[in-house]
Design a protein around this motif. Structure first.
Motif, PDB file in Angstrom:
ATOM      1  N   THR A  14       1.354  -4.087   1.710  1.00  0.00           N
ATOM      2  CA  THR A  14       0.591  -5.300   1.418  1.00  0.00           C
ATOM      3  C   THR A  14       0.497  -6.182   2.659  1.00  0.00           C
ATOM      4  O   THR A  14      -0.442  -6.972   2.772  1.00  0.00           O
ATOM      5  CB  THR A  14       1.236  -6.078   0.259  1.00  0.00           C
ATOM      6  OG1 THR A  14       2.614  -6.295   0.554  1.00  0.00           O
ATOM      7  CG2 THR A  14       1.104  -5.309  -1.050  1.00  0.00           C
ATOM      8  N   GLU A  70       0.082 -10.894  -4.780  1.00  0.00           N
ATOM      9  CA  GLU A  70      -1.152 -10.656  -5.517  1.00  0.00           C
ATOM     10  C   GLU A  70      -2.381 -10.754  -4.613  1.00  0.00           C
ATOM     11  O   GLU A  70      -3.419 -10.161  -4.886  1.00  0.00           O
ATOM     12  CB  GLU A  70      -1.241 -11.705  -6.627  1.00  0.00           C
ATOM     13  CG  GLU A  70      -1.959 -11.258  -7.847  1.00  0.00           C
ATOM     14  CD  GLU A  70      -1.817 -12.270  -8.961  1.00  0.00           C
ATOM     15  OE1 GLU A  70      -2.445 -13.342  -8.871  1.00  0.00           O
ATOM     16  OE2 GLU A  70      -1.071 -11.992  -9.915  1.00  0.00           O
ATOM     17  N   VAL A  73      -4.309  -7.706  -3.539  1.00  0.00           N
ATOM     18  CA  VAL A  73      -5.283  -7.188  -4.496  1.00  0.00           C
ATOM     19  C   VAL A  73      -6.520  -8.087  -4.519  1.00  0.00           C
ATOM     20  O   VAL A  73      -7.651  -7.601  -4.445  1.00  0.00           O
ATOM     21  CB  VAL A  73      -4.672  -7.074  -5.909  1.00  0.00           C
ATOM     22  CG1 VAL A  73      -5.743  -6.742  -6.937  1.00  0.00           C
ATOM     23  CG2 VAL A  73      -3.569  -6.035  -5.930  1.00  0.00           C
ATOM     24  N   LYS A  77     -10.510  -7.125  -4.164  1.00  0.00           N
ATOM     25  CA  LYS A  77     -11.406  -7.350  -5.295  1.00  0.00           C
ATOM     26  C   LYS A  77     -12.545  -8.291  -4.899  1.00  0.00           C
ATOM     27  O   LYS A  77     -13.683  -8.115  -5.325  1.00  0.00           O
ATOM     28  CB  LYS A  77     -10.652  -7.912  -6.493  1.00  0.00           C
ATOM     29  CG  LYS A  77     -11.589  -8.141  -7.690  1.00  0.00           C
ATOM     30  CD  LYS A  77     -10.848  -8.351  -8.957  1.00  0.00           C
ATOM     31  CE  LYS A  77     -11.727  -8.845 -10.062  1.00  0.00           C
ATOM     32  NZ  LYS A  77     -12.657  -7.890 -10.598  1.00  0.00           N
ATOM     33  N   ASN A  95      -0.589  -5.191 -10.302  1.00  0.00           N
ATOM     34  CA  ASN A  95      -1.386  -6.349  -9.873  1.00  0.00           C
ATOM     35  C   ASN A  95      -2.878  -6.009  -9.893  1.00  0.00           C
ATOM     36  O   ASN A  95      -3.708  -6.827 -10.290  1.00  0.00           O
ATOM     37  CB  ASN A  95      -0.974  -6.811  -8.475  1.00  0.00           C
ATOM     38  CG  ASN A  95       0.317  -7.580  -8.457  1.00  0.00           C
ATOM     39  OD1 ASN A  95       0.756  -8.122  -9.467  1.00  0.00           O
ATOM     40  ND2 ASN A  95       0.946  -7.643  -7.298  1.00  0.00           N
ATOM     41  N   GLY A  96      -3.214  -4.789  -9.459  1.00  0.00           N
ATOM     42  CA  GLY A  96      -4.610  -4.363  -9.463  1.00  0.00           C
ATOM     43  C   GLY A  96      -5.195  -4.317 -10.866  1.00  0.00           C
ATOM     44  O   GLY A  96      -6.333  -4.726 -11.091  1.00  0.00           O
ATOM     45  N   LEU A 101      -9.050  -4.821 -10.275  1.00  0.00           N
ATOM     46  CA  LEU A 101      -9.486  -4.072  -9.090  1.00  0.00           C
ATOM     47  C   LEU A 101      -9.778  -2.632  -9.497  1.00  0.00           C
ATOM     48  O   LEU A 101      -8.977  -2.006 -10.183  1.00  0.00           O
ATOM     49  CB  LEU A 101      -8.383  -4.093  -8.021  1.00  0.00           C
ATOM     50  CG  LEU A 101      -8.651  -3.294  -6.748  1.00  0.00           C
ATOM     51  CD1 LEU A 101      -9.837  -3.890  -5.965  1.00  0.00           C
ATOM     52  CD2 LEU A 101      -7.400  -3.268  -5.864  1.00  0.00           C
ATOM     53  N   MET A 103      -9.505   0.938  -9.157  1.00  0.00           N
ATOM     54  CA  MET A 103      -8.611   1.857  -8.450  1.00  0.00           C
ATOM     55  C   MET A 103      -8.726   3.230  -9.083  1.00  0.00           C
ATOM     56  O   MET A 103      -8.805   3.356 -10.298  1.00  0.00           O
ATOM     57  CB  MET A 103      -7.163   1.371  -8.556  1.00  0.00           C
ATOM     58  CG  MET A 103      -6.922   0.007  -7.953  1.00  0.00           C
ATOM     59  SD  MET A 103      -5.251  -0.582  -8.294  1.00  0.00           S
ATOM     60  CE  MET A 103      -5.334  -0.847 -10.066  1.00  0.00           C
TER      61      MET A 103
END
Length: 188
Positions: A14, A70, A73, A77, A95-96, A101, A103
């Protein structure tokens, strides 16, 4: 069909996706400007809106490892990217899902920047190379949250559906006459 606009390897943290020095920025409308900030060329393309929504970022194994931020993500997004990776780090994946998001878990994916991919619920077809790769489907409950745009929109839809159903039930009960509401037709 979507184009691969960026490819990364295994164990992309991240911190790479959203560097820690930008942690003070938390609004989803502001985080996208810092997506892959240390990858200057890709970040500049994102900021200049040269990457169309629905474009694909291809990752290796353990995409999104590291912290639970977060923003890693929300910054992706915000550009409406589709992330196709061998697999995702557990916290990033959750979180996605929560933020909606898109994925795709696709073990063994082989694609290069510039390749055209067709992404379906069951496979990813690299139209450039002709190779096909099986997709590991998300559980239906998780996919429903992603499809709704995240946990908040999903919850709103569910609550609205419950209100609509309750309203229809109340209207039916009222139409059937007094006493129906308390389970005794014809009695108040």
């Amino acid at each position: 069909m979507s184009k691969v606009v960026f490819k990364v390897g295994n164990d992309i943290s991240t911190d790479v996706i959203y560097p820690g020095r930008y942690m003070a920025t938390v609004l989803p409308t502001e985080t996208p400007q810092f997506a892959f900030a240390d990858e200057a060329t890709f970040n500049a393309r994102l900021k200049a809106r040269q990457v169309p929504p629905g474009s694909v970022l291809v990752g290796g194994k353990n995409f999104g490892c590291g912290s639970s931020r977060e923003q890693a993500v929300s910054c992706l997004k915000g550009h409406e990217l589709v992330i196709v990776a061998n697999d995702f780090a557990r916290i990033f994946l959750q979180n996605g899902i929560n933020l909606g998001l898109r994925m795709v878990v696709c073990p063994g994916i082989e694609a290069s920047e510039g390749d055209d991919l067709e992404v379906t619920a069951t496979e990813v077809v690299n139209q450039t190379t002709g190779k096909r790769f099986a997709v590991q489907a998300m559980p239906k409950s998780r996919q429903a949250i992603i499809d709704a745009g995240g946990l908040v929109p999903y919850t709103r839809q569910r609550l609205q559906g419950a209100r609509t159903a309750q309203g229809a039930l109340n209207a039916t009960l009222l139409a059937e006459g007094p006493g129906v509401a308390n389970g005794h037709p014809g009695r108040s």
